[in-house]
Design an enzyme around this catalytic site. Structure first.
Site, mmCIF file in Angstrom:
data_model
loop_
_atom_site.group_PDB
_atom_site.id
_atom_site.type_symbol
_atom_site.label_atom_id
_atom_site.label_comp_id
_atom_site.label_asym_id
_atom_site.label_seq_id
_atom_site.Cartn_x
_atom_site.Cartn_y
_atom_site.Cartn_z
ATOM 1 N N LEU A 218 0.930 -1.105 -0.059
ATOM 2 C CA LEU A 218 -0.092 -0.046 -0.074
ATOM 3 C C LEU A 218 0.794 1.349 -0.054
ATOM 4 O O LEU A 218 2.094 1.205 0.695
ATOM 5 C CB LEU A 218 -0.673 -0.105 1.292
ATOM 6 C CG LEU A 218 -2.092 -1.037 1.229
ATOM 7 C CD1 LEU A 218 -2.710 -0.948 2.638
ATOM 8 C CD2 LEU A 218 -3.040 -1.071 0.051
ATOM 9 N N ASP A 219 0.604 2.378 -0.850
ATOM 10 C CA ASP A 219 1.412 3.310 -0.888
ATOM 11 C C ASP A 219 1.066 4.301 0.568
ATOM 12 O O ASP A 219 0.435 3.833 1.211
ATOM 13 C CB ASP A 219 1.166 4.245 -1.968
ATOM 14 C CG ASP A 219 -0.515 4.751 -1.747
ATOM 15 O OD1 ASP A 219 -0.685 5.569 -1.039
ATOM 16 O OD2 ASP A 219 -1.179 4.145 -2.395
ATOM 17 N N ALA A 220 2.284 5.147 0.641
ATOM 18 C CA ALA A 220 2.186 5.672 2.192
ATOM 19 C C ALA A 220 1.079 6.386 2.450
ATOM 20 O O ALA A 220 0.698 6.469 3.789
ATOM 21 C CB ALA A 220 3.579 6.674 2.036
#
Length: 354
Positions: A218-220
């Protein structure tokens, strides 16, 4: 004329009076031929042959010529038909993956392996006695073959055991964890720039010798569910798009979403790296100039949800992944862990054909 006296000297006053009627109840003789209420030849109410016949008991057929109170002939009561009951062989739920050419699993020698009922008990399926009942009912498989005999010894490290078609993980060292990734954290086990990452949350487990793989990224700026496991084969299959494991997201987007947007996203949207589409789309809420939508898709390309929604004119403000397959995020706070239950683990293995 002097009246005769009794022994006590009192006169006998009953002398000379007429006798009472013999038909009275009190003076009726106790026995003899005239007793119609007790017995004798004239007592037809109880034992005589000239009185009314006895009323048949319930369930018995009426005597021929018997009449009811209105003088009409009595009809025999209908008898309930006795339906033959077919005995049931077994009410047990059979295993889902049954084979017509059922081959008995390999029997290990005495002293090798572990008894099957003990393996099931250690995996948390049931107690040993309940596990024996599951085996007897034909609900347990070992390496694709249904087991109905007690005492089978199996190798927990290599045997594939299923109950009612659901894979049972019997290896003690396998770990399956659900992590609620906080927003702003990296989906890596370590970060060279010193930024917070999910490896920091499981650092104690890693220090204890557990080697964990995170299933996907998952992106930040995205928060929510990430799976961690030390089963590399399971992690690889869950991430591979060919197995089409669905992933569910809740997205808060800018703008008022039209309900027709779902048809557009299901039909497919052209992106810079090829077309992409969703499996399911639902508009949940509209609040002012923002909308809350639920998206389900099985693709795993980088930033796929954000790029899809931006391509249709609704940039993402907040994004949360809530489900991977049948495993849900739960109510845990961001940064918390929970060990998956037996049913959740079994559903993941089943989804990828393990």
């Amino acid at each position: 004329m002097n009246r005769s006296a009794r022994r006590d000297g009192t006169p006998d006053r009953g002398r000379g009076k007429p006798a009472r009627s013999t038909t009275g109840k009190k003076d009726a003789p106790r026995g003899g031929t005239g007793n119609a209420s007790r017995g004798g030849t004239g007592g037809a109410a109880r034992t005589g042959t000239g009185g009314a016949p006895k009323k048949p008991h319930r369930g018995q057929a009426a005597a021929p010529g018997a009449t009811n109170k209105r003088g009409k002939p009595k009809q025999a009561k209908p008898q309930r038909q006795q339906v033959p009951v077919t005995p049931k062989i077994s009410n047990a739920k059979p295993a889902r993956h049954q084979h017509t050419d059922n081959v008995a699993p390999k029997q290990l020698a005495a002293g090798e392996g572990v008894r099957l009922q003990k393996v099931l008990a250690q995996a948390g399926v049931a107690s040993r006695r309940a596990a024996e009942e599951l085996i007897e009912q034909g609900r347990v498989e070992v390496d694709g073959a249904i087991v109905v005999e007690q005492g089978l010894r199996v190798d927990p490290e290599n045997a594939v055991v299923r109950v009612d078609g659901i894979r049972v993980v019997v290896k003690k060292d396998l770990v399956h964890i659900a992590l609620n990734k906080p927003r702003g954290w990296q989906s890596t086990m370590s970060d060279d720039l010193g930024r917070p990452c999910i490896g920091d949350i499981v650092s104690e487990r890693v220090s204890a010798g557990q080697r964990l793989f995170h299933v996907g990224r998952l992106d930040a700026d995205t928060e929510g569910l990430i799976l961690l496991t030390n089963d590399g084969d399971l992690a690889h299959r869950l991430m591979h798009p060919s197995f089409e494991v669905p992933k569910t997201y809740l997205a808060t987007v800018n703008g008022v979403v039209d309900r027709s947007l779902g048809r557009t996203l299901k039909a497919g949207v052209e992106l810079e790296d090829g077309p992409a589409k969703v499996d399911s789309f639902q508009l949940l809420d509209v609040n002012g100039k923002q909308s809350l939508v639920r998206i389900v898709l099985h693709e795993g390309r980088k930033h796929i949800v954000r790029r899809l929604l931006e391509a249709v004119g609704h940039p993402v403000v907040r994004l949360v992944r809530t489900d991977i397959g049948s495993v849900s995020l739960g109510d845990g706070r961001p940064g918390t862990l929970r060990v998956l239950g037996r049913g959740e683990v079994g559903s993941l293995y089943k989804a990828v054909g393990l």
